[in-house]
Design an enzyme around this catalytic site. Structure first.
Site, PDB file in Angstrom:
ATOM      1  N   LYS A 111      42.700  35.980   1.080  1.00 42.33           N
ATOM      2  CA  LYS A 111      43.365  34.780   0.557  1.00 42.33           C
ATOM      3  C   LYS A 111      44.829  35.014   0.238  1.00 42.33           C
ATOM      4  O   LYS A 111      45.599  34.069   0.102  1.00 42.33           O
ATOM      5  CB  LYS A 111      42.612  34.240  -0.668  1.00 42.33           C
ATOM      6  CG  LYS A 111      41.272  33.628  -0.268  1.00 42.33           C
ATOM      7  CD  LYS A 111      40.605  32.876  -1.380  1.00 42.33           C
ATOM      8  CE  LYS A 111      39.296  32.250  -0.901  1.00 42.33           C
ATOM      9  NZ  LYS A 111      38.526  31.628  -1.951  1.00 42.33           N
ATOM     10  N   LYS A 200      33.840  33.366   8.943  1.00 43.15           N
ATOM     11  CA  LYS A 200      32.899  32.686   8.042  1.00 43.15           C
ATOM     12  C   LYS A 200      33.225  31.186   7.930  1.00 43.15           C
ATOM     13  O   LYS A 200      34.395  30.818   7.891  1.00 43.15           O
ATOM     14  CB  LYS A 200      33.027  33.333   6.661  1.00 43.15           C
ATOM     15  CG  LYS A 200      32.093  32.812   5.604  1.00 43.15           C
ATOM     16  CD  LYS A 200      32.368  33.498   4.271  1.00 43.15           C
ATOM     17  CE  LYS A 200      33.428  32.791   3.477  1.00 43.15           C
ATOM     18  NZ  LYS A 200      32.968  32.028   2.325  1.00 43.15           N
ATOM     19  N   LYS A 203      34.697  26.006   3.114  1.00 42.79           N
ATOM     20  CA  LYS A 203      35.013  24.608   2.790  1.00 42.79           C
ATOM     21  C   LYS A 203      36.507  24.347   2.765  1.00 42.79           C
ATOM     22  O   LYS A 203      36.941  23.216   2.913  1.00 42.79           O
ATOM     23  CB  LYS A 203      34.334  24.186   1.482  1.00 42.79           C
ATOM     24  CG  LYS A 203      34.775  24.943   0.249  1.00 42.79           C
ATOM     25  CD  LYS A 203      34.110  24.369  -0.982  1.00 42.79           C
ATOM     26  CE  LYS A 203      33.121  25.281  -1.646  1.00 42.79           C
ATOM     27  NZ  LYS A 203      33.619  26.604  -2.045  1.00 42.79           N
TER      28      LYS A 203
HETATM   29  N1  AQP Z   1      29.667  30.654   5.399  1.00 47.65           N
HETATM   30  C1  AQP Z   1      28.800  30.915   4.429  1.00 47.65           C
HETATM   31  N2  AQP Z   1      27.533  31.289   4.731  1.00 47.65           N
HETATM   32  C2  AQP Z   1      26.632  31.554   3.739  1.00 47.65           C
HETATM   33  N3  AQP Z   1      26.933  31.469   2.427  1.00 47.65           N
HETATM   34  C3  AQP Z   1      28.179  31.105   2.088  1.00 47.65           C
HETATM   35  N4  AQP Z   1      28.786  30.926   0.913  1.00 47.65           N
HETATM   36  C4  AQP Z   1      30.067  30.563   1.118  1.00 47.65           C
HETATM   37  N5  AQP Z   1      30.326  30.472   2.434  1.00 47.65           N
HETATM   38  C5  AQP Z   1      29.168  30.811   3.064  1.00 47.65           C
HETATM   39  C6  AQP Z   1      28.132  31.094  -0.376  1.00 47.65           C
HETATM   40  O1  AQP Z   1      28.269  29.866  -1.092  1.00 47.65           O
HETATM   41  C7  AQP Z   1      28.342  30.167  -2.497  1.00 47.65           C
HETATM   42  C8  AQP Z   1      29.466  29.438  -3.109  1.00 47.65           C
HETATM   43  O2  AQP Z   1      30.679  29.924  -2.593  1.00 47.65           O
HETATM   44  P1  AQP Z   1      32.006  29.599  -3.369  1.00 47.65           P
HETATM   45  O3  AQP Z   1      32.299  28.175  -3.302  1.00 47.65           O
HETATM   46  O4  AQP Z   1      31.917  30.116  -4.749  1.00 47.65           O
HETATM   47  O5  AQP Z   1      33.130  30.439  -2.683  1.00 47.65           O
HETATM   48  P2  AQP Z   1      33.294  31.047  -1.253  1.00 47.65           P
HETATM   49  O6  AQP Z   1      32.267  32.088  -1.048  1.00 47.65           O
HETATM   50  O7  AQP Z   1      34.718  31.462  -1.141  1.00 47.65           O
HETATM   51  O8  AQP Z   1      32.966  29.790  -0.321  1.00 47.65           O
HETATM   52  P3  AQP Z   1      33.922  29.017   0.667  1.00 47.65           P
HETATM   53  O9  AQP Z   1      33.170  27.872   1.222  1.00 47.65           O
HETATM   54  O10 AQP Z   1      34.530  29.983   1.627  1.00 47.65           O
HETATM   55  O11 AQP Z   1      35.010  28.452  -0.325  1.00 47.65           O
HETATM   56  P4  AQP Z   1      36.582  28.540  -0.232  1.00 47.65           P
HETATM   57  O12 AQP Z   1      36.935  28.026   1.127  1.00 47.65           O
HETATM   58  O13 AQP Z   1      37.081  27.706  -1.349  1.00 47.65           O
HETATM   59  O14 AQP Z   1      36.933  29.996  -0.407  1.00 47.65           O
HETATM   60  C9  AQP Z   1      28.450  31.694  -2.627  1.00 47.65           C
HETATM   61  O15 AQP Z   1      27.198  32.207  -2.958  1.00 47.65           O
HETATM   62  C10 AQP Z   1      28.855  32.116  -1.255  1.00 47.65           C
HETATM   63  O16 AQP Z   1      28.414  33.434  -0.953  1.00 47.65           O
END
Ligand code: AQP
Length: 336
Positions: A111, A200, A203
């Site tokens: 990030k 990955k 969102k």
């Molecule tokens: N691609 C993924 N596959 C499986 N699990 C996922 N998680 C996130 N992306 C995937 C799991 O979702 C939970 C919540 O994640 P988060 O919102 O706390 O943060 P993150 O892991 O950083 O998810 P994002 O979607 O990638 O958010 P942004 O884009 O804001 O950084 C966690 O249990 C995570 O493992």
């Protein structure tokens, strides 16, 4: 009953990756564990957010938690910033981890990429200690998360061991050592981007075609699945290394229908990608439609605020107790 803590950031609308990796497990586990499911809004502000949009996303995520099947009578659902112990405990955690440990976190590296080090928020470096605080405050035995959180969980376990050794005794540890629960890769521990299946699904991806949001309408879902990147072989096989696109779609298909990957591969042995994608899109639409109905009902009622008020109250009681234990252990304030 063993205790579970987990959270999702309201940094956008959750994707089907967040659902399969995390929220789906929450629903399955809530009958067997005492669960705390948090909307971790303090984590979301490590990167710039629009104030009003963030507020909307917090409520939207709360509604989605309930709409996917989290039952507030069984589980405690609350907003992180409404329980002040999180930020207070995070400070104690920060003072007991090393900068080197935080700089090694891949999420920090990812990030902060592209920005000069001095230009990213300090919170981007120090949010793993906040995550440690989230978990330990509820004495969590188990933390269901996606695979990307593995490194943060290792930090949590290292911290707990260090803190207990430093301030507790073997007979009387201060903090509970949590175990991590990650779905296997073929069960959705890491759902990949639809546009770049080596990356990955996230969102906050700037390319909305890369993810299915949990609030995408039926036509958007159909379009996104149709344009998902696959390969030129035309054969539906599960081979994440050589066929990451189609393998990722198989995992999504299996997760939303409960059909095994082997069964899907057999079913589509003589089909082309077009037919497979068509059926997958319809399966996602069928799975998501009742979630949308419940979501819009909740967003239109007072029910959500009541659930969140009650959740925050229940969470505060437990979190404040642990925080006091930590403060006593390190010698902060007067003995309580
Ligand atoms: N691609 C993924 N596959 C499986 N699990 C996922 N998680 C996130 N992306 C995937 C799991 O979702 C939970 C919540 O994640 P988060 O919102 O706390 O943060 P993150 O892991 O950083 O998810 P994002 O979607 O990638 O958010 P942004 O884009 O804001 O950084 C966690 O249990 C995570 O493992």
């Amino acid at each position: 009953m063993d205790i579970i803590f987990s959270g999702v950031q309201p940094s956008g609308v959750p994707t089907i990756g967040n659902y399969i990796g995390a929220m789906k497990q929450f629903v399955e586990l809530q009958d067997r564990y005492q669960c705390y499911f948090c909307i971790v809004d303090e984590h979301a502000i490590t990167v710039p957010q629009d104030r009003l949009k963030l507020r909307q996303q917090i409520l939207s995520l709360a509604a989605l938690y309930i709409a996917v099947g989290i039952d507030p009578r069984k589980s405690t659902v609350f907003i992180q910033s409404e329980v002040s112990a999180h930020a207070e405990a995070a400070w104690i955690v920060q003072c007991n981890v090393q900068i080197g440990e935080l700089e090694r976190m891949t999420q920090f590296k990812d990030k902060s990429q592209g920005s000069a080090r001095g230009g990213v928020s300090a919170g981007l470096l120090t949010y793993p200690p906040l995550m440690v605080a989230d978990i330990i405050l509820y004495n969590a035995d188990l933390v269901p998360v996606g695979e990307d959180q593995k490194q943060h969980m290792e930090l949590t376990r290292d911290f707990v061991q260090r803190f207990n050794n430093r301030y507790g005794t073997e007979k009387q540890p201060i903090l509970t050592m949590p175990e991590v629960k990650i779905p296997d890769k073929d069960a959705g521990g890491r759902i990949m981007s639809l546009q770049d299946p080596t990356k990955k699904m996230s969102k906050s991806d700037k390319n909305a075609k890369g993810f299915i949001s949990m609030l995408d309408d039926a036509d958007t879902i159909r379009k996104k699945i149709r344009s998902a990147v696959t390969d030129s072989s035309g054969k539906i096989e599960f081979d994440p290394e050589n066929k990451p696109g189609i393998s990722n779609l198989l995992v999504i298909y299996s997760s939303v229908t409960g059909r095994s990957i082997n069964e899907l591969v057999d079913t589509y042995a003589d089909s082309g990608y077009g037919d497979f994608k068509h059926d997958l899109a319809e399966a996602i639409v069928e799975f998501i439609t009742p979630i949308h109905e419940r979501y819009f009902e909740l967003m239109d009622s007072d029910e959500l605020n009541l659930i969140l008020d009650e959740g925050a109250e229940k969470a505060r009681k437990v979190a404040d107790k642990t925080l006091r234990r930590m403060q006593n252990a390190v010698g902060l304030g007067r003995k309580q």
